[in-house]
Design an enzyme around this catalytic site. Structure first.
Site, PDB file in Angstrom:
ATOM      1  N   ILE A 218       0.837  -1.188   0.000  1.00 60.05           N
ATOM      2  CA  ILE A 218       0.000   0.000   0.000  1.00 60.05           C
ATOM      3  C   ILE A 218       0.880   1.250   0.000  1.00 60.05           C
ATOM      4  CG2 ILE A 218      -1.760   1.259   1.301  1.00 60.05           C
ATOM      5  CD1 ILE A 218      -2.581  -1.362   2.588  1.00 60.05           C
ATOM      6  N   GLY A 219       0.475   2.271  -0.748  1.00 57.61           N
ATOM      7  CA  GLY A 219       1.149   3.561  -0.656  1.00 57.61           C
ATOM      8  C   GLY A 219       1.603   4.101  -1.992  1.00 57.61           C
ATOM      9  N   MET A 221       4.634   4.834  -3.029  1.00 59.78           N
ATOM     10  CA  MET A 221       5.836   4.264  -3.606  1.00 59.78           C
ATOM     11  C   MET A 221       5.555   2.976  -4.395  1.00 59.78           C
ATOM     12  SD  MET A 221       8.594   2.359  -3.855  1.00 59.78           S
ATOM     13  CE  MET A 221       8.019   1.218  -2.608  1.00 59.78           C
ATOM     14  N   GLU A 242      -1.500  -9.804  -1.689  1.00 67.05           N
ATOM     15  CA  GLU A 242      -2.604  -9.793  -0.721  1.00 67.05           C
ATOM     16  C   GLU A 242      -3.598  -8.697  -1.054  1.00 67.05           C
ATOM     17  OE1 GLU A 242      -1.496  -7.074   3.074  1.00 67.05           O
ATOM     18  OE2 GLU A 242      -0.420  -8.936   2.916  1.00 67.05           O
ATOM     19  N   GLY A 340       0.629  -8.301   5.629  1.00 68.77           N
ATOM     20  CA  GLY A 340       1.282  -9.435   4.983  1.00 68.77           C
ATOM     21  C   GLY A 340       2.738  -9.188   4.670  1.00 68.77           C
ATOM     22  N   LYS A 367       5.457  17.296  12.425  1.00 70.79           N
ATOM     23  CA  LYS A 367       4.426  18.332  12.415  1.00 70.79           C
ATOM     24  C   LYS A 367       4.995  19.727  12.642  1.00 70.79           C
ATOM     25  CE  LYS A 367       0.622  15.324  13.879  1.00 70.79           C
ATOM     26  NZ  LYS A 367      -0.389  15.045  14.933  1.00 70.79           N
TER      27      LYS A 367
END
Length: 443
Positions: A218-219, A221, A242, A340, A367
């Site tokens: 995910i993401g 990149m 996955e 995963g 931040k």
């Protein structure tokens, strides 16, 4: 006959959630399997119930049962893997994380967990009496098979995704059916790649051969890698992952994703969970080239290892000089989950010609705008996702290193070489204090 049984089991959401009692364990499965109508109906029963424990997984929200009970007196929400929405719930003390590796989730339910009520969104019933588990197939069957009561919420927008096994539930297995109008499926925006993402992807691309099978996490990149692969000279790539998202659609449209060279499920891209933009839902719908299966199969290292040139690409939050990798917390602040990553790190490393890449930017701004290193001397409360004994390829925009078989001083040297230049001197000093730096190490 089927229609009679269907009508007999049909309930309004308010009627169906009357099955929930104080103290029950309720499961919402994963991602697009979330049942919004049932969740909203259950939230309306707040003052009648106490100590109802709910489990979810990568839910996009809003979860009404959580939002209506900030004191957690009535509903206690728990997640197997946090989405950005669930991460914010964790920050507010409204979500508790359940540690796991994805391949084991069904076994946890089968052997150890109680499920009093399972609620899941499914496609409309077909003429044979089957509802498709759609995008949540990866974990759904293990939950549904353990549940005392199964409530199916029919979502008219869900794609029907073919599978090898475990992708359907029959009407006879359901206790109640709920219908109603749903909002369009959640869309996961694809973030524009940063210059660092592009440099990381450029470092990985030469390590991927034609005919490789690809797992993308995910993401931004991993999506950047997918876009570069779509524009590359590579061909006959395969999908075993996955999570299937938009990157695979781009590979397919570019003619790169054929699955013709795969040793397992040749000709089909295999996944366990699916979400992204509408184009990935449309692409997967009734597509014979896509097979969705339970994650206890999709994420099994022995299955992953059975594919030659298995390439696994995932992101992490930080690494320390010992080669430990954290992909789920920042210090003690919870961010996501193991998922995963460890499954694919293990399986890809076992694959003939396979390689597993863990990626991160070398630094980030907090931040307050202060630049901070993602490579740390040692972890201080950060959760170890990948142990140092399984460290393999780590990549930042500064370069790529392979830690397999390396001693502690070699690891320190290699990791400093891909750290942000501003932090290298401090990391060397820390490595010296930790007695994992040699005077002869070149800077």
């Amino acid at each position: 006959m089927l229609l009679e049984e269907y009508r007999r089991k049909l309930r309004s959401p308010d009627e169906a959630v009357k099955a929930v009692k104080s103290g029950d364990w309720v499961d919402y499965t994963v991602a697009l399997g979330f049942p919004p109508l049932l969740d909203a109906a259950l939230a309306k029963r707040r003052d009648e119930l106490t100590d109802v424990k709910i489990r979810g997984n990568l839910l996009f929200g809003p979860i009404r049962t959580v939002e209506c009970d900030p004191a957690r007196e009535h509903f206690i929400y728990n997640s197997w893997h946090c989405s950005s929405y669930e991460r914010k719930l964790c920050d507010r003390g409204l979500c508790s994380y359940i540690p796991m590796v994805f391949r084991n989730v069904a076994a946890y339910y089968r052997h150890f967990l109680t499920v009093n009520i399972a609620m899941i969104s499914v496609t409309p019933m077909d003429r044979h009496g089957y509802f498709n588990l759609s995008c949540s197939t990866g974990v759904a069957r293990g939950i549904l098979e353990k549940a005392d009561i199964v409530i199916l919420e029919v979502n008219e927008h869900l794609p029907r995704i073919y599978g090898g096994f475990g992708e359907s539930i029959h009407l006879s297995e359901a206790d109640y059916i709920v219908e109603g109008e749903h909002s369009p499926l959640p869309q996961m925006p694809v973030a524009a790649p940063s210059p660092e993402d592009v440099r990381i992807a450029e470092s990985i691309l030469p390590h991927i051969p034609s005919g490789a099978t690809i797992q993308l996490g995910i993401g931004a990149m991993p999506n950047t890698i997918g876009a570069m692969l779509a524009q590359s000279d590579l061909n006959n790539l395969g999908m075993h992952t996955e999570l299937c998202s938009d990157a695979y659609v781009e590979l397919h449209r570019a003619g790169k994703l054929t699955n013709r060279k795969k040793a397992v499920y040749r000709g089909k891209g295999v996944t366990g969970i699916l979400f992204g933009s509408q184009k990935v839902y449309d692409w997967a719908h009734e597509n014979p080239g896509v097979a969705i299966c339970p994650l206890e199969y999709v994420n099994a290292p022995e299955v992953i290892a059975g594919m030659d040139h298995m390439i696994s690409i995932n992101s992490c939050i930080s690494a320390d000089l010992y080669g430990q990798v954290c992909a789920e917390s920042s210090g003690t602040r919870h961010i996501s989950g193991t998922g995963g990553q460890l499954d694919y790190l293990t399986g890809a490393a076992m694959s003939k010609g396979g390689r597993a890449f863990i990626c991160m930017t070398s630094a980030f701004r907090d931040k307050e705008g202060q630049l901070r290193s993602r490579i740390l001397p040692s972890f201080q409360g950060d959760i170890v996702t990948d142990p140092r004994s399984q460290a393999y390829f780590l990549v930042t925009e500064q370069g790529i290193v392979n830690l397999a078989g390396r001693s502690t001083w070699e690891r320190a040297e290699l990791l400093v070489s891909i750290a942000h230049p501003q932090f290298r001197d401090g990391l060397i000093l820390a490595a010296e204090q930790q007695k994992i730096w040699r005077r002869s190490n070149k800077r």
